[in-house]
Scaffold this motif. Structure first.
Motif, PDB file in Angstrom:
ATOM      1  N   LEU A 163     124.914   5.813 167.882  1.00 24.67           N
ATOM      2  CA  LEU A 163     125.178   6.249 166.517  1.00 24.67           C
ATOM      3  C   LEU A 163     126.650   6.032 166.144  1.00 24.67           C
ATOM      4  O   LEU A 163     126.974   5.604 165.031  1.00 24.67           O
ATOM      5  CB  LEU A 163     124.803   7.715 166.370  1.00 24.67           C
ATOM      6  N   SER A 164     127.569   6.286 167.083  1.00 26.75           N
ATOM      7  CA  SER A 164     129.001   6.128 166.802  1.00 26.75           C
ATOM      8  C   SER A 164     129.336   4.657 166.532  1.00 26.75           C
ATOM      9  O   SER A 164     130.136   4.355 165.625  1.00 26.75           O
ATOM     10  CB  SER A 164     129.817   6.646 167.988  1.00 26.75           C
ATOM     11  N   GLN A 165     128.773   3.761 167.304  1.00 31.24           N
ATOM     12  CA  GLN A 165     129.052   2.335 167.049  1.00 31.24           C
ATOM     13  C   GLN A 165     128.529   1.903 165.696  1.00 31.24           C
ATOM     14  O   GLN A 165     129.169   1.126 164.969  1.00 31.24           O
ATOM     15  CB  GLN A 165     128.444   1.476 168.166  1.00 31.24           C
ATOM     16  N   SER A 166     127.325   2.415 165.301  1.00 35.18           N
ATOM     17  CA  SER A 166     126.770   2.062 163.994  1.00 35.18           C
ATOM     18  C   SER A 166     127.660   2.605 162.875  1.00 35.18           C
ATOM     19  O   SER A 166     127.900   1.921 161.872  1.00 35.18           O
ATOM     20  CB  SER A 166     125.349   2.610 163.856  1.00 35.18           C
ATOM     21  N   LEU A 167     128.187   3.829 163.046  1.00 37.30           N
ATOM     22  CA  LEU A 167     129.083   4.388 162.037  1.00 37.30           C
ATOM     23  C   LEU A 167     130.388   3.590 161.947  1.00 37.30           C
ATOM     24  O   LEU A 167     130.927   3.357 160.865  1.00 37.30           O
ATOM     25  CB  LEU A 167     129.383   5.852 162.368  1.00 37.30           C
ATOM     26  N   ALA A 168     130.913   3.173 163.119  1.00 34.40           N
ATOM     27  CA  ALA A 168     132.151   2.390 163.114  1.00 34.40           C
ATOM     28  C   ALA A 168     131.948   1.061 162.377  1.00 34.40           C
ATOM     29  O   ALA A 168     132.803   0.626 161.587  1.00 34.40           O
ATOM     30  CB  ALA A 168     132.613   2.147 164.549  1.00 34.40           C
ATOM     31  N   ARG A 169     130.849   0.410 162.625  1.00 38.37           N
ATOM     32  CA  ARG A 169     130.586  -0.857 161.941  1.00 38.37           C
ATOM     33  C   ARG A 169     130.351  -0.638 160.454  1.00 38.37           C
ATOM     34  O   ARG A 169     130.685  -1.505 159.638  1.00 38.37           O
ATOM     35  CB  ARG A 169     129.386  -1.544 162.591  1.00 38.37           C
ATOM     36  N   ALA A 170     129.737   0.499 160.097  1.00 34.39           N
ATOM     37  CA  ALA A 170     129.527   0.778 158.680  1.00 34.39           C
ATOM     38  C   ALA A 170     130.856   0.962 157.953  1.00 34.39           C
ATOM     39  O   ALA A 170     130.968   0.686 156.753  1.00 34.39           O
ATOM     40  CB  ALA A 170     128.657   2.013 158.518  1.00 34.39           C
ATOM     41  N   MET A 171     131.898   1.414 158.667  1.00 33.21           N
ATOM     42  CA  MET A 171     133.227   1.560 158.051  1.00 33.21           C
ATOM     43  C   MET A 171     134.025   0.260 158.096  1.00 33.21           C
ATOM     44  O   MET A 171     135.188   0.236 157.696  1.00 33.21           O
ATOM     45  CB  MET A 171     134.009   2.670 158.776  1.00 33.21           C
ATOM     46  N   GLY A 172     133.441  -0.798 158.611  1.00 28.88           N
ATOM     47  CA  GLY A 172     134.159  -2.071 158.714  1.00 28.88           C
ATOM     48  C   GLY A 172     134.933  -2.216 159.991  1.00 28.88           C
ATOM     49  O   GLY A 172     135.755  -3.127 160.126  1.00 28.88           O
ATOM     50  N   GLY A 173     134.690  -1.340 160.968  1.00 30.94           N
ATOM     51  CA  GLY A 173     135.398  -1.415 162.234  1.00 30.94           C
ATOM     52  C   GLY A 173     134.459  -1.727 163.382  1.00 30.94           C
ATOM     53  O   GLY A 173     133.382  -2.285 163.215  1.00 30.94           O
ATOM     54  N   GLU A 174     134.876  -1.266 164.599  1.00 29.53           N
ATOM     55  CA  GLU A 174     134.087  -1.541 165.796  1.00 29.53           C
ATOM     56  C   GLU A 174     134.424  -0.492 166.836  1.00 29.53           C
ATOM     57  O   GLU A 174     135.571   0.013 166.924  1.00 29.53           O
ATOM     58  CB  GLU A 174     134.400  -2.927 166.349  1.00 29.53           C
ATOM     59  N   LEU A 175     133.407  -0.142 167.627  1.00 26.37           N
ATOM     60  CA  LEU A 175     133.582   0.756 168.758  1.00 26.37           C
ATOM     61  C   LEU A 175     133.180  -0.003 170.007  1.00 26.37           C
ATOM     62  O   LEU A 175     132.072  -0.542 170.093  1.00 26.37           O
ATOM     63  CB  LEU A 175     132.724   2.008 168.595  1.00 26.37           C
ATOM     64  N   ALA A 176     134.091  -0.026 171.011  1.00 24.05           N
ATOM     65  CA  ALA A 176     133.838  -0.807 172.217  1.00 24.05           C
ATOM     66  C   ALA A 176     134.371  -0.066 173.420  1.00 24.05           C
ATOM     67  O   ALA A 176     135.202   0.854 173.311  1.00 24.05           O
ATOM     68  CB  ALA A 176     134.487  -2.189 172.103  1.00 24.05           C
ATOM     69  N   HIS A 177     133.877  -0.459 174.580  1.00 26.14           N
ATOM     70  CA  HIS A 177     134.354   0.087 175.849  1.00 26.14           C
ATOM     71  C   HIS A 177     135.386  -0.870 176.424  1.00 26.14           C
ATOM     72  O   HIS A 177     135.222  -2.090 176.388  1.00 26.14           O
ATOM     73  CB  HIS A 177     133.180   0.265 176.820  1.00 26.14           C
ATOM     74  N   ARG A 178     136.452  -0.293 176.964  1.00 29.16           N
ATOM     75  CA  ARG A 178     137.516  -1.110 177.548  1.00 29.16           C
ATOM     76  C   ARG A 178     137.634  -0.738 179.018  1.00 29.16           C
ATOM     77  O   ARG A 178     137.677   0.459 179.380  1.00 29.16           O
ATOM     78  CB  ARG A 178     138.831  -0.871 176.831  1.00 29.16           C
ATOM     79  N   ALA A 179     137.666  -1.752 179.860  1.00 24.33           N
ATOM     80  CA  ALA A 179     137.765  -1.505 181.295  1.00 24.33           C
ATOM     81  C   ALA A 179     139.118  -0.900 181.631  1.00 24.33           C
ATOM     82  O   ALA A 179     140.154  -1.244 181.051  1.00 24.33           O
ATOM     83  CB  ALA A 179     137.564  -2.802 182.064  1.00 24.33           C
ATOM     84  N   ALA A 180     139.089   0.032 182.620  1.00 27.16           N
ATOM     85  CA  ALA A 180     140.316   0.696 183.051  1.00 27.16           C
ATOM     86  C   ALA A 180     140.229   0.946 184.538  1.00 27.16           C
ATOM     87  O   ALA A 180     139.133   1.011 185.117  1.00 27.16           O
ATOM     88  CB  ALA A 180     140.506   2.013 182.292  1.00 27.16           C
ATOM     89  N   PRO A 181     141.385   1.078 185.222  1.00 26.43           N
ATOM     90  CA  PRO A 181     141.339   1.323 186.670  1.00 26.43           C
ATOM     91  C   PRO A 181     140.586   2.587 187.029  1.00 26.43           C
ATOM     92  O   PRO A 181     139.840   2.623 188.006  1.00 26.43           O
ATOM     93  CB  PRO A 181     142.829   1.424 187.044  1.00 26.43           C
ATOM     94  N   THR A 182     140.786   3.655 186.228  1.00 27.50           N
ATOM     95  CA  THR A 182     140.072   4.914 186.466  1.00 27.50           C
ATOM     96  C   THR A 182     139.553   5.445 185.141  1.00 27.50           C
ATOM     97  O   THR A 182     140.159   5.249 184.083  1.00 27.50           O
ATOM     98  CB  THR A 182     141.001   5.960 187.097  1.00 27.50           C
ATOM     99  N   GLY A 183     138.446   6.141 185.226  1.00 27.28           N
ATOM    100  CA  GLY A 183     137.913   6.780 184.038  1.00 27.28           C
ATOM    101  C   GLY A 183     137.293   5.790 183.075  1.00 27.28           C
ATOM    102  O   GLY A 183     137.081   4.613 183.375  1.00 27.28           O
TER     103      GLY A 183
END
Length: 608
Positions: free
Chosen positions: A578-598
Motif C-alpha cells: 500500500l505504501s509503494q502505491s501511495l508513493a507512486r500516486a504522489m509522483g514518487g517511489e518507495l524502494a528498498h536499499r541494501a545496507a550492511p545491517t538492518g
C-alpha cells in the motif's frame, strides 16, 4: 500449503496426461490420413498416365485398324507403277498407280512388292520408264526400296516358293524384342480389353486374261500408248475364183477368267533399317507365281502421332510382351507420367505433411499454453485461498491485540481498578492501541481501494521538514514505550510535493515495521532522515534489525508478502504494498536499499 501444492500438481498431471493423450491420438490418426493422402497424390500422375495410356491405345488401335481397312480393299495391281483398270474401256490402256507418289496415309512409310526370287519393287519407281518415277522424292524412294530388298526380302521371299498355299504371314517369324531391364509391377487400373486381330479368309479375284496380261506387261502397253505401230503391208490378191458357198466358221470360245488369290493384310513385326518395324503383309497368288505385298509403318510418324495425342504423359511404343497395353501384335504402348508432374506431385505430398506438422505444432502449442494457463489459474486460486486464510489469521491477530488492550484499559477505567495516578497513562495507552487499530483498518481499506483501482491522493507542495517532525512527535511516545529510539535527521526548510495523509500512512507503516522487526536487535534506534537528492527529495527510514534476505526482496512490495518466516512478528503483509502505491500516486517511489545491517527504505518525492 502442501495440500495446495499437491492439488496444483495433481491438476497439472491430469491436464498433461489428457492433453498428451489427445495430441498423440490426433497425431497417429492424422499422420495415417496424411500418409494416405500422400500416397494418393504421388500415385495420381501414374493413374492418370495409365488411364491416358488405355485411351491412347484404343485410339491408336482404331487408327491402325482404319489404315488396314482402307488398304485391304486395294487391288493387288496397285502395288506396281503402271496398271490397267478392269473398269476402263476396252483396248490397251494403263495409268500410273495411286501409290506412285508419296503415301497419302500419314502413318505409312512406303509400299512394296516382292516376288519369289526376292526382287523388290515399289510403285513409286519405274526402272524401265524413269520418267514415270516420282522425281521429287526419288532418293527417298530408292532408299526405301533398297532397305526392303535388304531387310524384308529374306524373311518374305522364302515362304513364296513353298508348295503349301497357306497364308504367307503365318510362316513369317516375328522379330524378338531387345532385352530390357525388369519392369516394376504395373499399377492395377481398369483398361479396355485388347481387341484380337480379326482373321479374314483369302479373297479370290477373277479377272479377264486381257486385264491380267496388260497388268503383267504394263510397261509395253505404255510404250504402245505413246505411238501407234506401222500398219502391216497389204498382201497380193489371188486370181478371182468362182465363188463357192463356204459355211461360216464357228466363233472362238470366250477365254476363261483368271483367278487371283489375295490373303488379308496382317500386322507383323519385322526388322527394318536395323530396328523392329510394324509391317502389314499379304500374299498374292497368281498363275505366274506368288507375290508378297504390303507397307511399312513410319515409326517417326507414329512417334509424332503419340506425342501429339499423349498430352502431358510420355508415351512410347515397344515390341515384346511386357504386360503393358497391346496396340498391335507384338507391339505394346507404354505410358508414363510426365517427370514434371511427378515432381509436382511429390512437392504437393510434402506440402501435405508439412501443413499437418505445422497445424499439429500450432495446436499443440496452443493446448500446452492453455494447460499452463489453467495450471497457473489453479495455482493462483490456491495461492489466493492461502493468502486469504493467512490474511484472515493475521487480521484477527492484528485486531485482537489492540482490541484486547482497549478492553483491558477500558475495564480498568470503568471499574476504578489500577493506580489512580496512572490514569493518564492508561488513557494514552488506549489512544495508542486505537491508533494501531486504526492503522490496521486503514491498511485494509487502502488495499481494498487499491484492488478496486480508486486509490487517489492529492499531492501539493509543502514544508516536508515540518510534516516529518510532526509525524515523529506523534510516533515518539509509542516507540519509547516499545523500547525503541527515534533519531530524526531532517534538513531545515526542505519542501516537496506530497499528500499529508498519504505521507502519514507511509511513514507510519515504515516506523511500525522498523519497530516490530528490530525488537531482537541490541541497537533499537530507528533513523528518520530527509534530504535533497538532485532534483528530488529522499526520505530514509533505517533500523538495525536482521534486514531482508535477498530471496525475499523480489516480492517485498507484493500484497501479503512478508520479509520474515511464519514465526516472526504478526502482520498482514499489506503495509509495504500500500505504501509503494501511495508513493507512486504522489509522483514518487518507495524502494528498498541494501545496507550492511538492518533494513533501509527510501521514499522519493518530487521537489516542491
Amino acid at each position: 500449503m502442501r495440500r495446495a501444492a499437491s492439488r496444483a500438481a495433481v491438476a497439472a498431471g491430469l491436464l498433461t496426461g489428457l492433453i498428451g493423450a489427445l495430441l498423440v491420438a490426433w497425431f497417429v490418426s492424422g499422420w495415417a490420413d496424411v500418409r494416405g493422402r500422400q500416397r494418393m497424390i504421388r500415385e495420381a500422375p501414374g493413374h492418370a498416365a495409365d488411364q491416358r495410356g488405355a485411351e491412347l491405345a484404343h485410339e491408336l488401335r482404331g487408327e491402325l485398324g482404319a489404315v488396314i481397312s482402307r488398304e485391304v480393299e486395294r487391288p493387288y495391281f496397285h502395288y506396281q507403277n503402271l496398271f490397267h483398270d478392269p473398269r476402263a474401256s476396252a483396248g490397251p490402256s494403263v495409268t500410273p498407280s495411286p501409290l506412285a507418289s508419296r503415301p497419302e496415309e500419314p502413318l505409312v512409310l512406303g509400299y512394296f512388292q516382292l516376288d519369289a526370287r526376292g526382287h523388290a519393287t515399289t510403285p513409286a519407281i519405274n526402272d524401265e520408264l524413269p520418267e514415270l518415277s516420282d522425281a521429287a522424292h526419288l532418293a527417298d524412294h530408292r532408299r526405301f526400296r533398297d532397305e526392303v530388298a535388304r531387310s524384308l526380302a529374306g524373311p518374305l521371299a522364302a515362304p513364296l516358293v513353298a508348295s503349301s498355299a497357306g497364308p504367307l504371314v503365318a510362316s513369317i517369324p516375328p522379330v524378338p524384342s531387345a532385352p530390357r531391364a525388369p519392369k516394376p509391377v504395373p499399377r492395377q487400373v481398369p483398361a479396355p480389353q485388347v481387341a484380337q486381330q480379326q482373321v479374314l479368309e483369302p479373297q479370290v479375284v477373277k479377272i479377264d486374261p486381257d486385264t491380267y496380261t496388260q497388268n503383267n506387261f504394263s510397261n509395253s502397253v505404255y510404250r504402245k500408248q505413246r505411238g501407234e505401230p506401222a500398219p502391216a503391208p497389204p498382201r497380193p490378191r489371188a486370181p478371182a475364183r468362182p465363188r463357192v458357198p463356204v459355211p461360216a466358221p464357228a466363233p472362238p470360245p470366250a477365254p476363261s477368267p483368271i483367278a487371283i488369290t489375295v490373303s488379308p493384310l496382317e500386322w507383323r513385326t519385322l526388322r527394318f533399317a536395323g530396328q523392329p518395324a510394324l509391317v502389314a503383309v499379304r500374299q498374292v497368288e497368281t498363275p505366274d507365281g506368288r507375290l508378297a505385298q504390303g507397307f511399312v509403318v513410319d515409326r517417326a510418324a507414329l512417334t509424332s502421332w503419340l506425342a501429339s495425342h499423349a498430352g502431358d504423359a510420355v508415351a512410347e511404343l515397344r515390341t515384346g510382351d511386357d504386360g503393358s497395353t497391346e496396340v498391335a501384335p507384338g507391339w505394346h504402348l507404354e505410358v508414363e507420367a510426365n517427370p514434371l508432374a511427378q515432381l509436382a506431385a511429390a512437392s504437393d505430398a510434402s506440402a501435405v505433411a508439412r501443413g499437418f506438422v505445422v497445424r499439429f505444432v500450432a495446436v499443440g502449442l496452443i493446448a500446452i499454453i492453455a494447460a499452463l494457463l489453467v495450471i497457473l489459474l489453479v495455482a493462483r486460486a490456491e495461492r489466493l485461498a492461502r493468502e486469504r486464510s493467512q490474511f484472515a489469521a493475521a487480521a484477527a491477530h492484528e485486531l485482537r491485540t489492540p482490541l484486547a488492550g482497549l478492553q483491558l484499559y477500558g475495564d480498568m477505567l470503568a471499574d476504578g481498578l489500577g493506580d489512580p495516578s496512572k490514569l493518564r497513562d492508561y488513557a494514552r495507552r488506549m489512544s495508542e492501541e486505537a491508533a494501531r487499530l486504526g492503522r490496521v483498518v486503514s491498511n485494509v481499506l487502502g488495499f481494498s481501494q487499491l484492488e478496486r483501482g480508486n486509490l487517489s491522493v492529492e499531492a501539493r507542495a509543502g514544508a516536508l521538514d515540518e510534516a516529518l517532525r510532526e509525524l515523529a512527535e506523534r510516533a515518539q511516545p509509542a516507540l519509547d514505550r516499545a523500547g525503541a529510539a527515534l533519531a530524526l535527521d531532517v534538513a531545515p526548510g526542505l519542501t516537496a510535493r506530497f499528500d499529508r495523509d498519504a505521507l502519514a500512512r507511509i511513514i507510519g507503516n515504515l516506523l511500525d515495521n522498523a519497530e516490530k522487526y528490530g525488537r531482537a536487535s541490541g541497537d533499537r534506534t530507528i533513523t528518520l532522515a530527509a534530504r535533497a537528492a538532485g532534483s528530488a527529495v529522499e526520505i530514509e527510514v533505517a533500523d538495525h534489525g536482521p534486514g531482508i534476505a535477498p530471496p525475499v526482496r523480489a516480492r517485498l512490495f507484493q500484497p501479503f508478502a512478508r520479509g520474515v518466516s511464519g514465526d516472526g512478528p504478526a502482520g498482514l503483509g499489506l503495509g509495504l504494498a500500500l505504501s509503494q502505491s501511495l508513493a507512486r500516486a504522489m509522483g514518487g517511489e518507495l524502494a528498498h536499499r541494501a545496507a550492511p545491517t538492518g533494513a533501509v527504505f527510501v521514499l522519493t518525492l518530487p521537489p516542491g
